[in-house]
Design a protein around this motif. Structure first.
Motif, PDB file in Angstrom:
ATOM      1  N   THR A  28     -16.864   4.752  54.422  1.00 31.93           N
ATOM      2  CA  THR A  28     -15.504   4.970  53.927  1.00 31.93           C
ATOM      3  C   THR A  28     -15.369   6.421  53.493  1.00 31.93           C
ATOM      4  OG1 THR A  28     -15.376   2.658  53.203  1.00 31.93           O
ATOM      5  CG2 THR A  28     -13.821   4.205  52.211  1.00 31.93           C
ATOM      6  N   PRO A  29     -14.866   7.299  54.362  1.00 29.69           N
ATOM      7  CA  PRO A  29     -14.855   8.732  54.053  1.00 29.69           C
ATOM      8  C   PRO A  29     -13.698   9.147  53.147  1.00 29.69           C
ATOM      9  CG  PRO A  29     -13.968   8.357  56.241  1.00 29.69           C
ATOM     10  CD  PRO A  29     -14.417   7.017  55.733  1.00 29.69           C
ATOM     11  N   LEU A  30     -13.968  10.169  52.347  1.00 23.47           N
ATOM     12  CA  LEU A  30     -12.963  10.808  51.505  1.00 23.47           C
ATOM     13  C   LEU A  30     -13.144  12.314  51.662  1.00 23.47           C
ATOM     14  CD1 LEU A  30     -10.751  10.616  49.253  1.00 23.47           C
ATOM     15  CD2 LEU A  30     -12.639  10.823  47.606  1.00 23.47           C
ATOM     16  N   LEU A  31     -12.081  13.010  52.058  1.00 24.16           N
ATOM     17  CA  LEU A  31     -12.161  14.444  52.295  1.00 24.16           C
ATOM     18  C   LEU A  31     -12.007  15.206  50.978  1.00 24.16           C
ATOM     19  CD1 LEU A  31     -12.411  16.669  54.437  1.00 24.16           C
ATOM     20  CD2 LEU A  31      -9.907  16.619  54.657  1.00 24.16           C
ATOM     21  N   LEU A  32     -12.986  16.053  50.662  1.00 26.90           N
ATOM     22  CA  LEU A  32     -12.946  16.921  49.497  1.00 26.90           C
ATOM     23  C   LEU A  32     -12.789  18.367  49.959  1.00 26.90           C
ATOM     24  CD1 LEU A  32     -15.861  15.266  47.475  1.00 26.90           C
ATOM     25  CD2 LEU A  32     -13.418  14.787  47.318  1.00 26.90           C
ATOM     26  N   ASP A  33     -12.677  19.308  49.005  1.00 30.64           N
ATOM     27  CA  ASP A  33     -12.418  20.697  49.364  1.00 30.64           C
ATOM     28  C   ASP A  33     -13.512  21.277  50.258  1.00 30.64           C
ATOM     29  OD1 ASP A  33     -10.068  20.720  47.956  1.00 30.64           O
ATOM     30  OD2 ASP A  33     -10.940  21.573  46.139  1.00 30.64           O
ATOM     31  N   ASP A  34     -14.760  21.004  49.934  1.00 28.60           N
ATOM     32  CA  ASP A  34     -15.858  21.651  50.651  1.00 28.60           C
ATOM     33  C   ASP A  34     -16.837  20.673  51.276  1.00 28.60           C
ATOM     34  OD1 ASP A  34     -16.858  20.674  48.298  1.00 28.60           O
ATOM     35  OD2 ASP A  34     -18.140  22.413  47.899  1.00 28.60           O
ATOM     36  N   ARG A  37     -17.183  13.125  51.415  1.00 30.31           N
ATOM     37  CA  ARG A  37     -17.928  12.075  50.728  1.00 30.31           C
ATOM     38  C   ARG A  37     -17.712  10.775  51.488  1.00 30.31           C
ATOM     39  NH1 ARG A  37     -16.239  12.191  45.260  1.00 30.31           N
ATOM     40  NH2 ARG A  37     -17.858  13.761  44.978  1.00 30.31           N
ATOM     41  N   VAL A  38     -18.795  10.064  51.762  1.00 25.11           N
ATOM     42  CA  VAL A  38     -18.711   8.795  52.486  1.00 25.11           C
ATOM     43  C   VAL A  38     -19.264   7.691  51.599  1.00 25.11           C
ATOM     44  CG1 VAL A  38     -19.296   7.525  54.571  1.00 25.11           C
ATOM     45  CG2 VAL A  38     -19.013  10.022  54.672  1.00 25.11           C
ATOM     46  N   TYR A  39     -18.382   6.834  51.117  1.00 28.19           N
ATOM     47  CA  TYR A  39     -18.807   5.657  50.382  1.00 28.19           C
ATOM     48  C   TYR A  39     -19.343   4.629  51.378  1.00 28.19           C
ATOM     49  CZ  TYR A  39     -16.052   7.867  46.725  1.00 28.19           C
ATOM     50  OH  TYR A  39     -15.555   8.768  45.827  1.00 28.19           O
ATOM     51  N   PHE A  40     -20.354   3.906  50.963  1.00 27.49           N
ATOM     52  CA  PHE A  40     -20.920   2.875  51.833  1.00 27.49           C
ATOM     53  C   PHE A  40     -21.377   1.715  50.964  1.00 27.49           C
ATOM     54  CE2 PHE A  40     -24.585   5.376  50.537  1.00 27.49           C
ATOM     55  CZ  PHE A  40     -25.553   4.418  50.275  1.00 27.49           C
ATOM     56  N   THR A  41     -21.709   0.629  51.616  1.00 23.97           N
ATOM     57  CA  THR A  41     -22.155  -0.574  50.915  1.00 23.97           C
ATOM     58  C   THR A  41     -23.578  -0.906  51.339  1.00 23.97           C
ATOM     59  OG1 THR A  41     -19.909  -1.437  50.784  1.00 23.97           O
ATOM     60  CG2 THR A  41     -21.713  -3.012  50.504  1.00 23.97           C
ATOM     61  N   GLY A  42     -24.490  -0.914  50.364  1.00 26.70           N
ATOM     62  CA  GLY A  42     -25.872  -1.288  50.620  1.00 26.70           C
ATOM     63  C   GLY A  42     -26.209  -2.604  49.953  1.00 26.70           C
ATOM     64  N   VAL A  54     -22.822   9.063  50.066  1.00 26.21           N
ATOM     65  CA  VAL A  54     -23.515  10.277  50.486  1.00 26.21           C
ATOM     66  C   VAL A  54     -22.450  11.334  50.732  1.00 26.21           C
ATOM     67  CG1 VAL A  54     -25.413   9.003  51.529  1.00 26.21           C
ATOM     68  CG2 VAL A  54     -23.478   9.687  52.943  1.00 26.21           C
ATOM     69  N   GLU A  55     -22.865  12.605  50.749  1.00 28.55           N
ATOM     70  CA  GLU A  55     -21.928  13.696  51.023  1.00 28.55           C
ATOM     71  C   GLU A  55     -22.416  14.512  52.204  1.00 28.55           C
ATOM     72  OE1 GLU A  55     -19.971  14.291  46.611  1.00 28.55           O
ATOM     73  OE2 GLU A  55     -21.550  15.681  47.252  1.00 28.55           O
ATOM     74  N   LEU A  56     -21.464  14.892  53.078  1.00 31.85           N
ATOM     75  CA  LEU A  56     -21.744  15.611  54.307  1.00 31.85           C
ATOM     76  C   LEU A  56     -21.063  16.974  54.279  1.00 31.85           C
ATOM     77  CD1 LEU A  56     -20.870  12.651  56.736  1.00 31.85           C
ATOM     78  CD2 LEU A  56     -23.041  13.058  55.558  1.00 31.85           C
ATOM     79  N   ARG A  58     -18.589  19.679  55.283  1.00 26.30           N
ATOM     80  CA  ARG A  58     -17.251  19.573  55.866  1.00 26.30           C
ATOM     81  C   ARG A  58     -17.216  20.165  57.267  1.00 26.30           C
ATOM     82  NH1 ARG A  58     -11.451  20.210  53.092  1.00 26.30           N
ATOM     83  NH2 ARG A  58     -10.172  20.578  54.949  1.00 26.30           N
ATOM     84  N   GLU A  59     -17.870  21.305  57.458  1.00 26.40           N
ATOM     85  CA  GLU A  59     -17.838  21.972  58.751  1.00 26.40           C
ATOM     86  C   GLU A  59     -18.830  21.381  59.757  1.00 26.40           C
ATOM     87  OE1 GLU A  59     -20.406  24.500  55.939  1.00 26.40           O
ATOM     88  OE2 GLU A  59     -18.614  23.215  55.868  1.00 26.40           O
ATOM     89  N   ASP A  60     -19.736  20.517  59.276  1.00 22.13           N
ATOM     90  CA  ASP A  60     -20.701  19.866  60.166  1.00 22.13           C
ATOM     91  C   ASP A  60     -21.114  18.537  59.551  1.00 22.13           C
ATOM     92  OD1 ASP A  60     -22.629  19.027  61.897  1.00 22.13           O
ATOM     93  OD2 ASP A  60     -23.980  20.731  61.597  1.00 22.13           O
ATOM     94  N   PRO A  61     -20.365  17.464  59.820  1.00 19.67           N
ATOM     95  CA  PRO A  61     -20.630  16.173  59.170  1.00 19.67           C
ATOM     96  C   PRO A  61     -21.947  15.522  59.571  1.00 19.67           C
ATOM     97  CG  PRO A  61     -18.399  16.261  60.059  1.00 19.67           C
ATOM     98  CD  PRO A  61     -19.132  17.432  60.619  1.00 19.67           C
ATOM     99  N   THR A  62     -22.690  16.116  60.481  1.00 14.29           N
ATOM    100  CA  THR A  62     -24.007  15.561  60.800  1.00 14.29           C
ATOM    101  C   THR A  62     -25.043  15.958  59.756  1.00 14.29           C
ATOM    102  OG1 THR A  62     -24.691  17.448  62.172  1.00 14.29           O
ATOM    103  CG2 THR A  62     -23.463  15.681  63.256  1.00 14.29           C
ATOM    104  N   LYS A  63     -24.682  16.849  58.840  1.00 11.40           N
ATOM    105  CA  LYS A  63     -25.615  17.338  57.829  1.00 11.40           C
ATOM    106  C   LYS A  63     -25.340  16.682  56.480  1.00 11.40           C
ATOM    107  CE  LYS A  63     -27.182  20.294  60.860  1.00 11.40           C
ATOM    108  NZ  LYS A  63     -28.481  20.060  61.533  1.00 11.40           N
ATOM    109  N   ILE A  64     -26.339  15.987  55.944  1.00 15.57           N
ATOM    110  CA  ILE A  64     -26.242  15.362  54.629  1.00 15.57           C
ATOM    111  C   ILE A  64     -26.636  16.390  53.572  1.00 15.57           C
ATOM    112  CG2 ILE A  64     -27.167  13.572  53.111  1.00 15.57           C
ATOM    113  CD1 ILE A  64     -27.534  11.804  55.541  1.00 15.57           C
ATOM    114  N   ILE A  65     -25.788  16.562  52.563  1.00 14.11           N
ATOM    115  CA  ILE A  65     -26.082  17.533  51.508  1.00 14.11           C
ATOM    116  C   ILE A  65     -26.334  16.865  50.158  1.00 14.11           C
ATOM    117  CG2 ILE A  65     -24.889  19.432  52.650  1.00 14.11           C
ATOM    118  CD1 ILE A  65     -22.463  18.920  50.935  1.00 14.11           C
ATOM    119  N   TYR A  66     -26.019  15.565  50.039  1.00 13.16           N
ATOM    120  CA  TYR A  66     -26.258  14.875  48.769  1.00 13.16           C
ATOM    121  C   TYR A  66     -26.270  13.372  49.010  1.00 13.16           C
ATOM    122  CZ  TYR A  66     -25.458  13.040  44.057  1.00 13.16           C
ATOM    123  OH  TYR A  66     -25.557  12.334  42.882  1.00 13.16           O
TER     124      TYR A  66
END
Length: 309
Positions: A28-34, A37-42, A54-56, A58-66
């Motif tokens: 479940t993605p939410l667009l932030l300024d930079d 954020r993708v909410y998920f259910t585990g 998790v957070e990706l 913005r310019e490259d959503p294949t990269k996890i940053i948090y």
């Protein structure tokens, strides 16, 4: 025109997250300024569903940053609609607030579970949430006697729109009750109290079909919906497993279904070769991304695809 797959982006096997034992369902993605954020259910060790994120880049959503290391919503109080689990399905801004629409479920006796739609509120940019109500904001009623699930919300033209999966019954398959559902519509002035007029948007096209998790964007003046659908005989990574479908409409309530335009098919092998489920579409700086789950209802994690003209 089709989705170009970017792969399994969040592979839970690569990370040691104490509470997370399996699955990253319903991205479940939410667009932030930079970032995105993708909410998920585990699922935890007791097989209870909980929401995290998790957070990706913005310019490259294949990269996890948090990666958030703990759940956002614990299960509800004993006897409430979400005392067995919570599942995120839509995050949307409302001024300086973020609304998280989620599925709550509790276990039952005659059928495995009951689902309803809940609402949680964040005042810190979606890092923490609190329930707005102990009870659901959308539940079964006199015209929808089974359950309400998979909400997707859009705020457009001073009106809040809700598309959701409404239960149409249970059938017995191999001595096990299995649910059926189709996509319905409701509207609201505030995103909390909903007017439900029993409007069906996407009905099943064959016996035993179940349709869930709509995701809707408005593009070039038209509403565009991706959803997932399955059969009932062998849908746990079998021949009737979830696939992604598509529909378009000139209004929030009138749709023409054309699954050939969904733009995505099973891979020949790998994490989404037997199932593609729970789509969510996000436009980022003019680029359209599809977040979705693969085999086992997202048991391995979630992936991304990008729209190519």
């Amino acid at each position: 025109m089709a989705w170009e797959k970017l792969g399994l982006i969040f592979d839970i096997k690569k990370y040691e997250i104490k509470w997370l034992k399996s699955h990253a369902m319903l991205p479940t993605p939410l667009l932030l300024d930079d970032r995105i954020r993708v909410y998920f259910t585990g699922r935890d060790e007791h097989d209870h569903s909980r929401i995290s994120f998790v957070e990706l880049k913005r310019e490259d959503p294949t990269k996890i940053i948090y990666i958030h290391d703990r759940p956002l919503l614990e299960v509800g109080k004993l006897g409430t609609f979400d005392d067995s689990g919570t599942l995120a399905t839509c995050a949307i801004r409302n001024g300086d607030k973020i609304y998280l629409y989620y599925i709550g479920y509790n276990r039952r006796v005659t059928v495995p579970y009951n689902n309803s739609i809940g609402l949680a509120l964040s005042l810190d940019e979606g890092i923490t949430f609190k329930r707005m109500f102990e009870g659901p904001i959308v539940d079964r009623n006199m015209y929808e006697p089974y359950f309400a699930v998979s909400p997707w919300v859009m705020h457009d033209n001073d009106l809040w729109h809700l598309w959701y999966a409404s239960g149409t019954g249970w059938i017995i398959v191999n001595d096990r009750p299995e649910p059926l559902y189709k996509i319905k519509y409701a509207h609201s002035k505030d995103g909390i109290f909903w007017q439900r007029d029993n409007i069906t948007c996407i009905p099943p096209v064959k016996k035993g079909e179940a349709i869930a998790r709509p995701t809707v964007i408005k593009e070039d003046g038209r509403y565009k919906m991706w959803f997932c659908y399955r059969g009932s005989e062998d849908f746990r990574d079998g021949k009737d497993s979830y696939r992604i479908g598509y529909a378009e409409g000139n209004s929030p309530t009138e749709w023409i279904r054309n699954d050939k335009k969904a733009g995505i098919e099973y891979s020949r092998e790998g994490w989404d070769s037997k199932m593609q489920a729970y789509p969510s579409v996000l436009i980022v700086d003019g680029i359209k991304y599809l977040f979705y789950n693969g085999n086992g209802f997202g048991k391995e994690g979630f992936g991304i695809a990008v729209w190519k003209e």
